[in-house]
Write a protein that holds these residues in place. Structure first.
Motif, PDB file in Angstrom:
ATOM      1  N   HIS A 236      -6.953  24.092 -27.838  1.00  9.56           N
ATOM      2  CA  HIS A 236      -6.065  24.870 -26.964  1.00  9.56           C
ATOM      3  C   HIS A 236      -6.826  25.352 -25.724  1.00  9.56           C
ATOM      4  O   HIS A 236      -6.304  25.312 -24.607  1.00  9.56           O
TER       5      HIS A 236
ATOM      6  N   SER B  30      -0.639  31.651 -29.718  1.00  6.50           N
ATOM      7  CA  SER B  30       0.088  30.537 -30.343  1.00  6.50           C
ATOM      8  C   SER B  30       0.914  31.060 -31.498  1.00  6.50           C
ATOM      9  O   SER B  30       1.104  32.277 -31.659  1.00  6.50           O
ATOM     10  N   GLY B  31       1.404  30.136 -32.324  1.00  5.95           N
ATOM     11  CA  GLY B  31       2.221  30.546 -33.462  1.00  5.95           C
ATOM     12  C   GLY B  31       1.370  31.050 -34.617  1.00  5.95           C
ATOM     13  O   GLY B  31       1.829  31.810 -35.460  1.00  5.95           O
ATOM     14  N   GLY B  32       0.116  30.643 -34.647  1.00  9.22           N
ATOM     15  CA  GLY B  32      -0.750  31.036 -35.754  1.00  9.22           C
ATOM     16  C   GLY B  32      -1.860  31.991 -35.347  1.00  9.22           C
ATOM     17  O   GLY B  32      -2.468  32.637 -36.198  1.00  9.22           O
TER      18      GLY B  32
ATOM     19  N   GLY C 258       3.352  34.306 -31.166  1.00  3.31           N
ATOM     20  CA  GLY C 258       4.403  33.276 -31.323  1.00  3.31           C
ATOM     21  C   GLY C 258       5.192  33.479 -32.612  1.00  3.31           C
ATOM     22  O   GLY C 258       6.414  33.295 -32.649  1.00  3.31           O
TER      23      GLY C 258
ATOM     24  N   ASP D 195       9.149  34.047 -33.176  1.00  2.00           N
ATOM     25  CA  ASP D 195       9.937  33.235 -34.116  1.00  2.00           C
ATOM     26  C   ASP D 195      10.709  34.110 -35.094  1.00  2.00           C
ATOM     27  O   ASP D 195      11.855  33.818 -35.443  1.00  2.00           O
TER      28      ASP D 195
ATOM     29  N   GLY E 115      10.974  30.911 -30.473  1.00  2.00           N
ATOM     30  CA  GLY E 115      10.243  31.609 -29.401  1.00  2.00           C
ATOM     31  C   GLY E 115      10.831  31.322 -28.028  1.00  2.00           C
ATOM     32  O   GLY E 115      11.094  32.226 -27.234  1.00  2.00           O
TER      33      GLY E 115
ATOM     34  N   GLY F 266       0.909  27.860 -27.517  1.00  2.00           N
ATOM     35  CA  GLY F 266       2.346  27.660 -27.335  1.00  2.00           C
ATOM     36  C   GLY F 266       3.016  28.701 -26.462  1.00  2.00           C
ATOM     37  O   GLY F 266       3.887  28.378 -25.642  1.00  2.00           O
TER      38      GLY F 266
ATOM     39  N   ASN G  13       5.462  30.478 -21.767  1.00  2.00           N
ATOM     40  CA  ASN G  13       6.419  31.541 -21.429  1.00  2.00           C
ATOM     41  C   ASN G  13       6.231  32.012 -19.970  1.00  2.00           C
ATOM     42  O   ASN G  13       5.148  32.466 -19.582  1.00  2.00           O
TER      43      ASN G  13
ATOM     44  N   GLY H  75       1.834  23.512 -26.177  1.00  2.00           N
ATOM     45  CA  GLY H  75       2.080  23.370 -27.615  1.00  2.00           C
ATOM     46  C   GLY H  75       1.059  22.438 -28.250  1.00  2.00           C
ATOM     47  O   GLY H  75       0.178  21.893 -27.570  1.00  2.00           O
ATOM     48  N   ASP H  76       1.172  22.250 -29.551  1.00  2.00           N
ATOM     49  CA  ASP H  76       0.214  21.401 -30.252  1.00  2.00           C
ATOM     50  C   ASP H  76       0.332  19.954 -29.794  1.00  2.00           C
ATOM     51  O   ASP H  76       1.433  19.399 -29.718  1.00  2.00           O
TER      52      ASP H  76
HETATM   53  O1  KG4 Z   1       0.339  26.460 -30.066  1.00  2.00           O
HETATM   54  P1  KG4 Z   1       1.591  26.163 -30.803  1.00  2.00           P
HETATM   55  O2  KG4 Z   1       2.384  24.952 -30.408  1.00  2.00           O
HETATM   56  O3  KG4 Z   1       1.323  26.013 -32.323  1.00  2.00           O
HETATM   57  C1  KG4 Z   1       0.353  26.724 -33.001  1.00  2.00           C
HETATM   58  O4  KG4 Z   1      -0.826  26.274 -33.020  1.00  2.00           O
HETATM   59  O5  KG4 Z   1       0.734  27.771 -33.546  1.00  2.00           O
HETATM   60  O6  KG4 Z   1       2.507  27.461 -30.667  1.00  2.00           O
HETATM   61  C2  KG4 Z   1       3.815  27.502 -31.159  1.00  2.00           C
HETATM   62  C3  KG4 Z   1       4.390  28.879 -30.921  1.00  2.00           C
HETATM   63  C4  KG4 Z   1       5.685  29.101 -31.682  1.00  2.00           C
HETATM   64  O7  KG4 Z   1       5.618  30.342 -32.334  1.00  2.00           O
HETATM   65  C5  KG4 Z   1       6.740  29.084 -30.571  1.00  2.00           C
HETATM   66  O8  KG4 Z   1       7.891  29.836 -30.883  1.00  2.00           O
HETATM   67  C6  KG4 Z   1       5.976  29.710 -29.431  1.00  2.00           C
HETATM   68  O9  KG4 Z   1       4.689  29.113 -29.531  1.00  2.00           O
HETATM   69  N1  KG4 Z   1       6.585  29.444 -28.114  1.00  2.00           N
HETATM   70  C7  KG4 Z   1       7.025  30.394 -27.273  1.00  2.00           C
HETATM   71  C8  KG4 Z   1       7.525  29.732 -26.139  1.00  2.00           C
HETATM   72  N2  KG4 Z   1       7.376  28.393 -26.324  1.00  2.00           N
HETATM   73  C9  KG4 Z   1       6.782  28.232 -27.544  1.00  2.00           C
HETATM   74  N3  KG4 Z   1       7.038  31.733 -27.392  1.00  2.00           N
HETATM   75  C10 KG4 Z   1       7.531  32.440 -26.356  1.00  2.00           C
HETATM   76  N4  KG4 Z   1       8.037  31.882 -25.237  1.00  2.00           N
HETATM   77  C11 KG4 Z   1       8.059  30.540 -25.081  1.00  2.00           C
HETATM   78  N5  KG4 Z   1       8.544  29.991 -23.959  1.00  2.00           N
END
Ligand code: KG4
Ligand code: ZN
Length: 354
Positions: free
Chosen positions: A117, A139-141, A166, A170, A183, A277, A281, A310-311
Motif C-alpha cells: 500500500h 484500509s479495511g484492516g 475502512g 463498512d 465504505g 482503500g 475517499n 484498493g487491494d
Molecule cells: O485497502 P483495501 O482495499 O483492503 C484492505 O487491505 O483492507 O481497503 C478496503 C476498505 C473497505 O473497508 C472499503 O469500504 C474502504 O476501504 N473504502 C472506502 C472508500 N472506498 C473504499 N471508505 C471510505 N470512502 C471510500 N471512498
C-alpha cells in the motif's frame, strides 16, 4: 541495476490479483473481486476466500501475462504478499508464487501487504519524495501512522486500538442498510448530507498520543440510529445522508487530529503519503491536503489511480522493486517461506535471507 520484469501476486483478502510490473510501471494489473460471494455473510469468509482464490488463480496469472503482452519466459522475478492477511487466503498466492518461481527459475520476493500500500503512493519521478515521510495507512484492516526513514525502514507511531477506518465505514454502511462493503456508499451519501445535524463525538481527541479508536464512534452511530427510529420510524433518505455525513465528519476529524499530532511530534517529517482503500475517499484527501499545507510538509502523495488505493498486485510489484533498491534480497529457501497473517510493517525484514 537493470529493472527486472516482475510478476506479482496478492491474495491477502477477497481480491485475487496478479500484475506484471517493471519498476513503478504497470504492464498489467488484474483484480478479480470476490465481493459478491461474501456479501450475503456481511464480511469476508476466510475459507470461501481460499476456495475462490484457488479456483481463479491460474486464469488470473494467464490473464496478467496476456494483458501485459509478454510470455512467462520474459518474467525475471516473482513477488508475493506473505502477510498480513487472512491465513487461508494468503496461502493460495504464496503456493502459486513458489511454484511459478521454481518453474521459471527466477527469484522470489516476499512482500508485506501494507508495504505494498505504501509503495502504491510512491511518486514515479525518482527523487521526488523527500524523507522522512509520514505515511497515513487507511484500509479495511489497518489504520496506522508510520514514520518512514526509507522504504523498508518503518516505525508505527500511531494505530487504531480497535476497528480500522475502512471497517468502521463498512459497519456504518450495514447499520444504514447500504450493504457490504459500503465504505464508498457511505462516502457518497455523506457528500450530500449535513454533518452538523447529528453531532457525534470525535474519538480519542484528548488522548495525547497518535492512536485512534473507531469502535466507540460506531456504537454512537448505532444508538443514534436506534433513537431516531424510536422517535419517528425508519430513517428517510435525508436522515440517512445526514447520519453518514456526521459519521464521516467525526471519523475524519479524529484522523486529522492524530496526523497533526504526529507531524508535531516528528518535526523533521518532510512528506505525507496517504494509502489504502480509504485513500480513495475525496473528503479525506481534501482534509489531509489541507493538513499538509498547514504543516508546511512539502509533498503529499496518494496512489495515482483509484484502482491502486484498493487491494491490487501492482503495488506488490512496486514494493518488491523499492525493496530491491533498499537492498532487499530474494528469498533463499523458497520452500521455507511461510505466510505471516499478523505481519507488522516493523517486522518486514527486507533483508530476509530465508
Ligand atoms: O485497502 P483495501 O482495499 O483492503 C484492505 O487491505 O483492507 O481497503 C478496503 C476498505 C473497505 O473497508 C472499503 O469500504 C474502504 O476501504 N473504502 C472506502 C472508500 N472506498 C473504499 N471508505 C471510505 N470512502 C471510500 N471512498
Ligand atoms: Zn489492503
Amino acid at each position: 541495476m537493470s529493472v527486472p520484469l516482475l510478476l506479482a501476486i496478492d491474495t491477502s483478502c477477497d481480491e485475487t490479483s496478479v500484475a506484471v510490473t517493471r519498476g513503478l510501471d504497470i504492464l498489467s494489473n488484474v483484480v478479480s473481486s470476490q465481493v459478491r460471494f461474501h456479501k450475503k455473510y456481511g464480511g469476508v469468509v476466510p475459507f470461501l476466500a481460499q476456495r475462490l482464490h484457488s479456483e481463479r488463480i491460474n486464469a488470473i496469472v494467464d490473464q496478467a501475462l496476456v494483458q501485459a503482452g509478454i510470455s512467462a519466459a520474459d518474467i525475471e522475478g516473482v513477488a508475493v504478499t506473505y502477510g498480513p492477511g487472512l491465513a487461508p487466503a494468503l496461502q493460495v498466492g504464496l503456493e502459486k508464487a513458489k511454484e511459478l518461481a521454481a518453474a521459471w527459475k527466477v527469484p522470489l520476493y516476499a512482500v508485506d501487504h501494507m508495504a505494498g500500500h505504501i509503495a502504491s503512493a510512491w511518486p514515479r519521478a525518482k527523487d521526488n519524495l523527500s524523507l522522512p515521510a509520514l505515511v497515513v495507512l487507511i484500509s479495511g484492516g489497518h489504520t496506522e501512522l508510520v514514520v518512514m526513514q526509507a522504504f523498508g525502514s518503518f516505525q508505527i507511531v500511531g494505530r487504531t486500538l480497535d476497528d480500522a477506518l475502512g471497517e468502521a465505514y463498512d459497519k456504518v454502511a450495514v447499520m444504514l442498510g447500504l450493504g457490504y462493503p459500503g465504505g464508498k456508499l457511505v462516502a457518497q451519501l455523506a457528500a450530500t448530507g449535513n454533518p452538523a445535524r447529528f453531532p457525534l463525538p470525535i474519538p480519542m481527541r484528548q488522548s495525547g498520543d497518535c492512536n485512534l479508536s473507531y469502535s466507540g464512534l460506531k456504537t454512537a452511530v448505532r444508538y443514534l440510529i436506534r433513537d431516531l427510529e424510536e422517535q419517528s420510524g425508519p430513517l428517510d433518505a435525508q436522515a440517512v445522508a445526514d447520519v453518514a455525513a456526521s459519521f464521516e465528519q467525526s471519523a475524519q476529524a479524529a484522523l486529522e487530529t492524530k496526523v497533526q499530532a504526529a507531524l508535531k511530534r516528528y518535526p523533521n517529517i518532510k512528506s505525507l503519503l496517504v494509502a489504502g482503500g480509504v485513500a480513495a475517499n475525496a473528503a479525506v484527501r481534501k482534509r489531509l491536503r489541507r493538513v499538509a499545507k498547514e504543516a508546511r510538509v512539502d509533498f503529499i502523495g496518494f496512489p495515482r489511480s483509484l484502482k491502486l488505493c484498493g487491494d491490487n498486485a501492482a503495488m506488490i510489484g512496486f514494493a518488491a522493486y523499492l525493496g530491491m533498491l533498499s537492498g532487499q534480497r530474494p528469498v533463499l529457501d523458497k520452500a521455507e517461506l511461510d505466510r505471516v497473517p499478523y505481519l507488522s510493517l516493523e517486522d518486514w525484514d527486507i533483508y530476509r535471507s530465508t
